[in-house]
Motif scaffolding. Structure first.
Motif, short mmCIF file in Angstrom:
data_model
loop_
_atom_site.label_atom_id
_atom_site.label_comp_id
_atom_site.label_asym_id
_atom_site.label_seq_id
_atom_site.Cartn_x
_atom_site.Cartn_y
_atom_site.Cartn_z
N ARG A 1 -34.20 27.63 42.78
CA ARG A 1 -34.59 26.32 43.29
C ARG A 1 -33.81 25.97 44.56
NH1 ARG A 1 -34.73 25.04 37.79
NH2 ARG A 1 -32.62 24.13 37.86
N VAL A 2 -32.52 26.38 44.61
CA VAL A 2 -31.73 26.15 45.82
C VAL A 2 -32.35 26.88 47.01
CG1 VAL A 2 -29.49 26.56 46.93
CG2 VAL A 2 -29.59 25.72 44.57
N LEU A 3 -32.76 28.13 46.79
CA LEU A 3 -33.38 28.90 47.86
C LEU A 3 -34.70 28.28 48.29
CD1 LEU A 3 -32.63 32.48 46.48
CD2 LEU A 3 -31.76 31.53 48.62
N GLU A 4 -35.40 27.67 47.35
CA GLU A 4 -36.71 27.09 47.64
C GLU A 4 -36.59 25.73 48.32
OE1 GLU A 4 -40.70 25.58 45.24
OE2 GLU A 4 -39.16 26.77 44.22
N THR A 5 -35.66 24.90 47.82
CA THR A 5 -35.59 23.51 48.30
C THR A 5 -34.47 23.26 49.30
OG1 THR A 5 -34.09 22.81 46.53
CG2 THR A 5 -36.46 22.75 46.07
N GLY A 6 -33.44 24.08 49.28
CA GLY A 6 -32.30 23.86 50.16
C GLY A 6 -31.30 22.85 49.61
N SER B 1 -34.77 34.28 57.49
CA SER B 1 -34.59 34.69 56.10
C SER B 1 -33.65 33.72 55.38
CB SER B 1 -34.03 36.11 56.02
OG SER B 1 -34.92 37.02 56.63
N ALA B 2 -33.89 33.54 54.08
CA ALA B 2 -33.05 32.64 53.26
C ALA B 2 -32.04 33.47 52.48
CB ALA B 2 -33.90 31.82 52.31
N TYR B 3 -30.81 32.97 52.45
CA TYR B 3 -29.74 33.61 51.69
C TYR B 3 -29.08 32.54 50.78
CZ TYR B 3 -30.17 37.46 54.97
OH TYR B 3 -30.66 38.48 55.72
N LEU B 4 -28.44 33.04 49.76
CA LEU B 4 -27.77 32.14 48.81
C LEU B 4 -26.26 32.38 48.86
CD1 LEU B 4 -28.28 30.03 46.47
CD2 LEU B 4 -27.98 31.96 44.90
N SER C 1 -25.39 27.15 47.71
CA SER C 1 -26.02 26.53 48.89
C SER C 1 -26.92 27.57 49.58
CB SER C 1 -24.96 26.05 49.89
OG SER C 1 -24.06 25.16 49.26
N ARG C 2 -27.95 27.07 50.28
CA ARG C 2 -28.87 27.97 50.98
C ARG C 2 -28.39 28.18 52.42
NH1 ARG C 2 -35.02 26.22 51.78
NH2 ARG C 2 -34.02 24.88 53.36
#
Length: 472
Positions: free
Chosen positions: A85-90, A120-123, A113-114
């Motif tokens: 969800r963090v990756l999806e919503t920030g 590209s998205a990272y966690l 945190s994103r």
């Protein structure tokens, strides 16, 4: 992927920066694959055993979370969902969780945190050890629980609980102390504990303080005085109170009122002494009866008969005392009971008169034995052998030099029959009337046998009787 991870670290999270962080840090790509870790993360994995490669670059962190098992890993599967969800919503995700080692209990704070890099998205997941804060919070909570429990105990206990400082000034005072001594907390706090001491008490407060601090005194019994002047026997438990630095700053006291217990003990002791005293008196009387009967009787059968009669007389007095719980016996009832073996209660030859008087145990046995001897002689030689005989037993209160006394009189009018053995008239019966009875009451008596009459009188001192109102 390894190259991608290295490029990512070089561009976005330099290794030197990540390794400088004290918290354990791990970075994953959008699918959960670990692309970077710092020194603290790797050290944590090494310290906690297991397959260390599971937490290194190239492994899927989300899958590891979902596969976690054990008590401290409960809910780890939902953590992976939160990461997605963090990756999806920030939106940053924060969570505190237990992660125990085989030796100790531990708690961690996780922050996810994103990060975005080149589309590209990272966690970024950061783990911080917060065990110390949890332990401190537990300690505070337990201290609060202990303090609340202690406060409730002090407030509700039936024992008086108080404390005083090293100068002897009262610092705390519970409700039970107020009930026991009658002082409110406002009246005593700041006052010396010696306000509870009776006059001329041998030890000052400083004596008890020093003995308690030295460890030589942990409990003792003492007399303490309430606000209304009532004295209480109290059992005191005491101990030093230490401050945060370990120094003794005050003394605690628990006062338990044992006044009634001590009174009961003294009463039991008094009763035991009285029982022993009465038993000795009874044995003395029986011994005297035995000796005097043996002197006056010439044969064994005569001795047995007389001795049995006199023991029965003694038993009648004892029965009356037992019926009265060994307190007092009405004099009139005592006289009538001892004359029953010789005449009916309504016998016109016998007159019993006098004010209502209760005799104490010693005089009950003495007067009872004397009446029995006088009745025995009358039935054998005097008024009770003749229809026209007359016996008058009377008593009256008189004032003497030593206070009020009771004068008891036996007056028998009759034509005395000749005694075939005159020496028996001066045997045991005479000894009872002239020596034993007065000696038992520490008083004087008078006995006279004259033409047509028999007179006997005894003065009973005030401590052996109780005047009372006639209930009729």
């Amino acid at each position: 992927m390894q190259q991608t991870a290295e490029n990512f670290v070089d561009r976005f999270a330099p290794t030197s920066l990540m390794d400088a962080l004290h918290d354990e840090v791990v970075i994953t790509d959008a699918r959960g694959t670990i692309v970077a870790t710092n020194r603290a993360w790797r050290a944590f994995c090494a310290d906690n055993g297991g397959n260390q490669q599971d937490f290194y670059v190239g492994t899927n962190y989300f899958e590891i979370c979902r596969a976690a098992s054990g008590t401290s890993s409960a809910g780890a599967g939902t953590i992976a969902d939160a990461f997605e969800r963090v990756l999806e919503t920030g939106q940053t995700f924060r969570h505190e969780y237990p992660c125990d080692s085989p030796e100790v209990k531990r708690w961690f704070e996780m922050t996810a945190s994103r990060l975005s890099e080149a589309g590209s998205a990272y966690l970024l997941v950061q783990h911080r050890d917060i065990t110390a804060r949890y332990v401190q919070a537990d300690d505070v909570e337990q201290a609060f629980i202990n303090s609340s429990a202690l406060a409730a105990l002090v407030a509700s206990t039936s024992d008086a609980i108080l404390s005083y400082d090293l100068e002897g000034r009262i610092t705390t005072w519970n409700r039970a102390a107020q009930r026991l001594y009658g002082y409110s907390a406002e009246e005593v706090v700041g006052q010396s504990l010696e306000m509870l001491y009776p006059p001329n008490w041998p030890h000052p407060i400083a004596y008890y303080r020093d003995e308690i601090i030295a460890g030589r005194l942990s409990n003792f019994e003492a007399t303490r005085v309430a606000k209304d002047g009532t004295e209480h026997e109290v059992w005191i438990s005491c101990a030093p109170i230490r401050g945060a630095s370990g120094e003794i700053v005050a003394i605690s006291n628990i006062h338990r009122d044992v006044t009634e217990i001590r009174k009961a003990e003294k009463a039991r002791e008094l009763i035991a002494r009285e029982v022993i005293h009465r038993a000795k008196n009874m044995l003395t009387i029986v011994s005297a009866i035995q000796r005097q009967t043996a002197r006056s009787e010439r044969d064994f059968d005569g001795f047995n008969r007389k001795f049995e009669e006199r023991i029965h007389s003694l038993a009648r007095s004892t029965d009356l005392l037992v019926a009265g719980e060994w307190t007092t016996v009405p004099l009139g009832e005592l006289v009538l009971r001892h004359l029953e073996p010789f005449a009916e209660r309504n016998d016109s030859r016998i007159e019993v008169t006098g004010p209502p008087i209760d005799l104490q145990p010693q005089s009950v046995q003495t007067i009872g034995m004397a009446i029995h001897e006088l009745g025995t002689n009358s039935a054998k030689y005097g008024a009770l052998t003749l229809p026209e005989g007359k016996i008058r037993v009377s008593w009256a209160l008189e004032e003497g030099q030593d206070g009020r006394a009771l004068q008891v009189r036996w007056h028998e009018q009759t034509e005395i029959k000749p005694d075939p053995q005159p020496e028996r008239r001066r045997g045991f019966g005479s000894s009872v009337l002239t020596m034993l009875a007065p000696s038992m009451l520490d008083t004087a008596s008078d006995y006279d046998i004259g033409p047509g009459q028999v007179r006997w009188s005894i003065t009973v001192p005030g401590q052996h009787f109780v005047p009372r109102r006639d209930p009729g």
